[in-house]
Design an enzyme around this catalytic site. Structure first.
Site, mmCIF file in Angstrom:
data_model
loop_
_atom_site.group_PDB
_atom_site.id
_atom_site.type_symbol
_atom_site.label_atom_id
_atom_site.label_comp_id
_atom_site.label_asym_id
_atom_site.label_seq_id
_atom_site.Cartn_x
_atom_site.Cartn_y
_atom_site.Cartn_z
ATOM 1 N N HIS A 128 46.755 38.545 41.693
ATOM 2 C CA HIS A 128 47.624 37.816 40.752
ATOM 3 C C HIS A 128 49.096 38.136 41.041
ATOM 4 O O HIS A 128 49.821 37.282 41.489
ATOM 5 C CB HIS A 128 47.297 38.084 39.272
ATOM 6 C CG HIS A 128 45.906 37.709 38.890
ATOM 7 N ND1 HIS A 128 45.444 36.421 38.997
ATOM 8 C CD2 HIS A 128 44.853 38.449 38.433
ATOM 9 C CE1 HIS A 128 44.179 36.381 38.618
ATOM 10 N NE2 HIS A 128 43.788 37.599 38.280
ATOM 11 N N ASP B 226 38.756 33.221 41.610
ATOM 12 C CA ASP B 226 38.751 34.149 40.483
ATOM 13 C C ASP B 226 37.743 33.777 39.393
ATOM 14 O O ASP B 226 36.576 34.094 39.505
ATOM 15 C CB ASP B 226 40.184 34.255 39.931
ATOM 16 C CG ASP B 226 40.342 35.312 38.855
ATOM 17 O OD1 ASP B 226 39.397 36.078 38.638
ATOM 18 O OD2 ASP B 226 41.417 35.387 38.231
HETATM 19 ZN ZN LIG Z 1 39.895 38.977 38.491
#
Ligand SMILES: [Zn+2]
Length: 453
Positions: free
Chosen positions: A270, A321
């Site tokens: 991220h 994800d």
């Molecule tokens: Zn994750």
């Protein structure tokens, strides 16, 4: 020896090359010939554009069961997380295996040839280990083998329930099954995991919320000693930064740096809310960053500094994800599209750089430095995008790269080869009824979780 004739192939440059013959010996590309205008009689013909295999660097396979179920009533990242915990509580080695197998097969059909599974559902719901401590990891490994793609199992350290004003919080009941209590106990099952031609083992720190600095230092040392990649969720939400500054007096990235985690083996997942110093630290450390654009927009995380990260020479990769969708083309173009909206500038990252995030860079982040490229000696992992759908019709050699990045979808993937073996032919997985298995495995999990169906 096997031969695959590609109508067009991307060999890493600014444009695609027409008429390419890939000769495969075992699981490697032995030779590449260009200027081959028609398929030799003994070659498998791949019409369309052949790309290196796609790398999905960050996956939580069981989140696939949440797709479409988290949008009513708005909510936040943290209310989404409560829904995710409800599904996590219902996982067993058997239903986890079935769901992961179907999810990995969906990935294969979308052109994913290697996946990084961020694995932290280790134990029974009350936190007691299974008789076989790696029962859940084995379920994930079996699922990937059956789906036919490569796997880097990122075995995650998860020790605390979060960060509060006074330091780390105790685990909540639904987090008990993620935790080993200590790094030593995590290491016991980590060191028992073994890789092979299709499986690698990596280490992971869940986040600075769930792991304290001493433990981060120990895990970083284990990763270095084991020559394993090391991943961590970093600064996905502003609240994590605020909590980290309040308790440790620095950002999550700085804390990871102090603990020796930031190195070329490290990938920050991220990395949405970074300071300039964080970007510089990741760049000077030779680290990677995996962005997950479809999840980050789904969870209202924000837009990370992808352009600054590339300028700082971090290695940018992508992951699906939470599997809000599984489409690596959408992730790769999402990197650029989010930058356009944030910076009001087009052309931040060139199509070839965006494709590299989904191929070579991702392979590197998952510890497969010999894959993600079409070149002699590389792993024989590749994906053919058909150019004959209504979306892509009209594409020629000149526009093929731009079309692949900016218009193709997972549904345009026709053929997928992993280690020289065909795992998807004519858009269908060779051995798994993907939609049927997804339907069945998701229904079973929700039944076990008592979720509305
Ligand atoms: Zn994750």
């Amino acid at each position: 020896m096997m031969a695959f004739w590609c109508e067009h192939a991307w060999l890493g440059g600014e444009a695609v090359t027409p008429g390419v013959l890939l000769t495969v010996d075992g699981d490697r590309i032995a030779a590449i010939d260009t200027g081959v205008t028609r398929a030799p009689a003994d070659a498998i013909s791949l019409r369309g554009l052949t790309l290196p295999g796609l790398a999905n660097v960050h996956s939580h396979a069981f989140h696939r069961a949440l797709r479409g179920r988290t949008h009513d009533g708005g909510g936040t990242f943290w209310t989404w997380r409560d829904q995710m915990y409800a599904d996590a509580a219902a996982l067993t080695p058997d239903n986890y295996h079935r769901l992961a197998r179907a999810t990995f097969a969906e990935m294969a059909q979308a052109g994913v040839t290697v996946v990084g599974e961020f694995h932290y559902v280790h134990h029974q719901p009350d936190g007691r280990p299974y008789d076989d401590a790696n029962a859940m990891a084995d379920a994930v490994v079996a699922a990937a083998r059956e789906a036919g793609l490569r796997l880097t199992l990122l075995d995650v350290v998860y020790l605390h329930g979060g960060l509060g004003p006074g330091g780390h919080l105790p685990l909540r009941p639904e987090q008990l099954r993620f935790s080993d209590g200590t790094v030593e106990r995590w290491y016991e099952h980590f060191q028992a995991l073994t890789g092979d031609d299709l499986v690698r083992i990596g280490a992971a720190v869940h986040s600075v919320r769930a792991v304290d600095p001493d433990a981060i230092e120990q895990v970083a040392a284990v990763a270095a000693r084991s020559d394993a990649v090391l991943h961590a969720h970093v600064s996905e939400q502003p609240a994590e930064n605020e909590q980290c500054v309040a308790v440790h007096g620095c950002s999550p990235t700085e804390l990871l740096g102090r603990c020796g985690a930031v190195s070329p083996r490290f990938t920050a997942v991220h990395a949405t809310h970074l300071t300039g110093a964080d970007v510089a630290l990741l760049g000077s450390g030779g680290a990677g960053v995996c962005v997950c654009p479809t999840t980050e927009r789904d969870l209202a995380d924000g837009i990370g500094p992808s352009v600054a990260l590339v300028e700082a020479e971090t290695i940018l990769s992508v992951g699906s994800d939470s599997h809000a969708v599984i489409d690596l083309f959408e992730e790769a173009r999402g990197v650029e599209m989010h930058q356009r909206l944030a910076r009001l500038v087009r052309g931040n990252l060139a199509p070839r750089a965006l494709l590299a995030t989904a191929t070579e860079n991702g392979y590197r982040a998952l510890g497969w430095t010999d894959g993600g490229r079409l070149e002699p000696g590389a792993l024989a992992d590749f994906v053919t995008v058909g150019l004959d759908s209504v979306r892509l019709a009209g594409t020629d050699a000149w526009s093929a790269l731009g079309t692949a990045v900016f218009a193709a979808t997972a549904d345009d993937v026709h053929h997928v080869v992993v280690g020289g073996k065909v795992i998807v032919r004519d858009g269908r997985h060779v051995s798994i009824d993907v939609a049927g298995e997804l339907r069945e495995s998701i229904a079973r999990l929700h039944e076990a979780a008592g979720s509305p169906t």
